[in-house]
Scaffold this active site. Structure first.
Site, PDB file in Angstrom:
ATOM      1  N   CYS A  22     -11.604  77.538  33.852  1.00  0.00           N
ATOM      2  CA  CYS A  22     -10.519  76.557  34.259  1.00  0.00           C
ATOM      3  C   CYS A  22      -9.772  77.391  35.425  1.00  0.00           C
ATOM      4  O   CYS A  22      -9.375  78.687  35.066  1.00  0.00           O
ATOM      5  CB  CYS A  22      -9.443  76.073  33.215  1.00  0.00           C
ATOM      6  SG  CYS A  22      -8.246  75.199  33.853  1.00  0.00           S
ATOM      7  N   CYS A  25     -11.402  73.638  40.994  1.00  0.00           N
ATOM      8  CA  CYS A  25     -11.232  72.745  39.923  1.00  0.00           C
ATOM      9  C   CYS A  25     -12.465  72.912  39.107  1.00  0.00           C
ATOM     10  O   CYS A  25     -13.128  71.923  39.649  1.00  0.00           O
ATOM     11  CB  CYS A  25     -10.530  71.565  40.110  1.00  0.00           C
ATOM     12  SG  CYS A  25      -9.979  70.648  38.699  1.00  0.00           S
TER      13      CYS A  25
HETATM   14  N1  DGL Z   1      -7.602  73.781  37.180  1.00  0.00           N
HETATM   15  C1  DGL Z   1      -8.484  72.720  36.578  1.00  0.00           C
HETATM   16  C2  DGL Z   1      -9.828  73.245  36.171  1.00  0.00           C
HETATM   17  O1  DGL Z   1     -10.439  74.205  36.913  1.00  0.00           O
HETATM   18  C3  DGL Z   1      -7.923  72.075  35.495  1.00  0.00           C
HETATM   19  C4  DGL Z   1      -6.656  71.618  35.163  1.00  0.00           C
HETATM   20  C5  DGL Z   1      -6.193  70.141  34.675  1.00  0.00           C
HETATM   21  O2  DGL Z   1      -6.635  69.854  33.703  1.00  0.00           O
HETATM   22  O3  DGL Z   1      -5.768  69.461  35.362  1.00  0.00           O
HETATM   23  O4  DGL Z   1     -10.375  72.800  35.631  1.00  0.00           O
END
Ligand code: DGL
Length: 259
Positions: free
Chosen positions: A185, A74
């Site tokens: 993301c 993330c």
């Molecule tokens: N998957 C997450 C990232 O790589 C973000 C998603 C969210 O905003 O919860 O930033």
């Protein structure tokens, strides 16, 4: 020496895009998936609260899974809480941060986009990467939080809303020289086919998953062998996640107990 799985953490299903690369690079490794879906999306939350929450969820999941390495799949969590996680945990922690350096290297025009959450596009960590590796480039930073929900829907078996995708990408096309987009993301690579179809011209789409998998292969020691479906741990039981998790080799989730 005791062995254990590699734990992959995200706010939602986005980390499954990293799981795909981990399975390519470490096909024999046991993986456990954990996500804080009760608090999704992370990208719109306040930093101070988020650091505490990430520490709490990751600590609980590390204890429950007996993992030997944590992969923070993330960008929103990594650009904020990597140092705090490394201070608190005794196992290696691999983070996911936007692929700014490859973006700068691969863009022929020197004009590229960063598509990420609102939090990631404005974090000092991200601005530092741009200054260090893309100071001579023109970088269009676009907050596209709406795509997080679309990726969650897509993994749950519902078609994403193409108009939402079109609107989220629109600010990128204001720069006619832009030839590359960094997906900052982990949810966004799950929508890659829709992103490609929505772009007005051929674009290079870059994400960090391969680099994360290579780094994980370097630091993960004592990884248990992959046997059957991996465990998954969530902070809210939601049966809509089951099919997406199964597609990436995980069993229906258990509720993660938080202290
Ligand atoms: N998957 C997450 C990232 O790589 C973000 C998603 C969210 O905003 O919860 O930033």
């Amino acid at each position: 020496m005791s062995s254990g799985p590699i734990l992959v953490f995200d706010s939602g299903v986005g980390g499954l895009s990293v799981v795909k690369a981990l399975r390519d690079h470490l096909p024999g490794a046991a993986l456990v998936y954990t996500c804080d879906n009760a608090m999704l999306p992370y990208g719109l939350r306040e930093d101070e609260w988020l650091v505490g929450r990430i520490l709490r969820v990751c600590e609980a999941a590390v204890t429950a899974s007996h993992c030997v390495t944590l992969v923070v799949a993330c960008n929103t969590a990594s650009t904020l809480a990597l140092d705090a996680l490394r201070e608190r945990l005794t196992i290696p922690v691999v983070g996911t941060v936007p692929a700014i350096k490859p973006g700068a290297a691969l863009s022929l025009s020197g004009h590229f986009g960063l598509l990420a959450t609102r939090a990631t596009v404005s974090r000092p960590y991200t601005l530092g990467l741009i200054e260090a590796f893309a100071a001579d480039c023109h970088v269009t930073r676009v907050a596209a939080d709406a795509l997080v929900r679309e990726a969650e829907r897509w993994l749950a078996g519902e078609p994403p809303d193409l108009e939402v995708i079109r609107q989220a990408l629109a600010p990128l096309w204001a720069d006619p020289a832009l030839d590359t987009v960094v997906l900052g993301c982990t949810h966004f690579p799950l929508l890659r086919d829709f992103l490609v179809a929505s772009a007005p011209r051929t674009i290079q789409w870059i994400d960090s998953s391969d680099a994360i998998a290579r780094r994980t292969a370097q630091v993960a020691i004592g990884v248990a062998p992959h046997q059957g479906p991996g465990e998954s741990l969530v902070t809210a039981i939601d049966p809509r996640m089951n099919a997406g998790l199964a597609r990436f080799g995980f069993a229906p989730p258990h509720l993660l107990a938080l202290d």
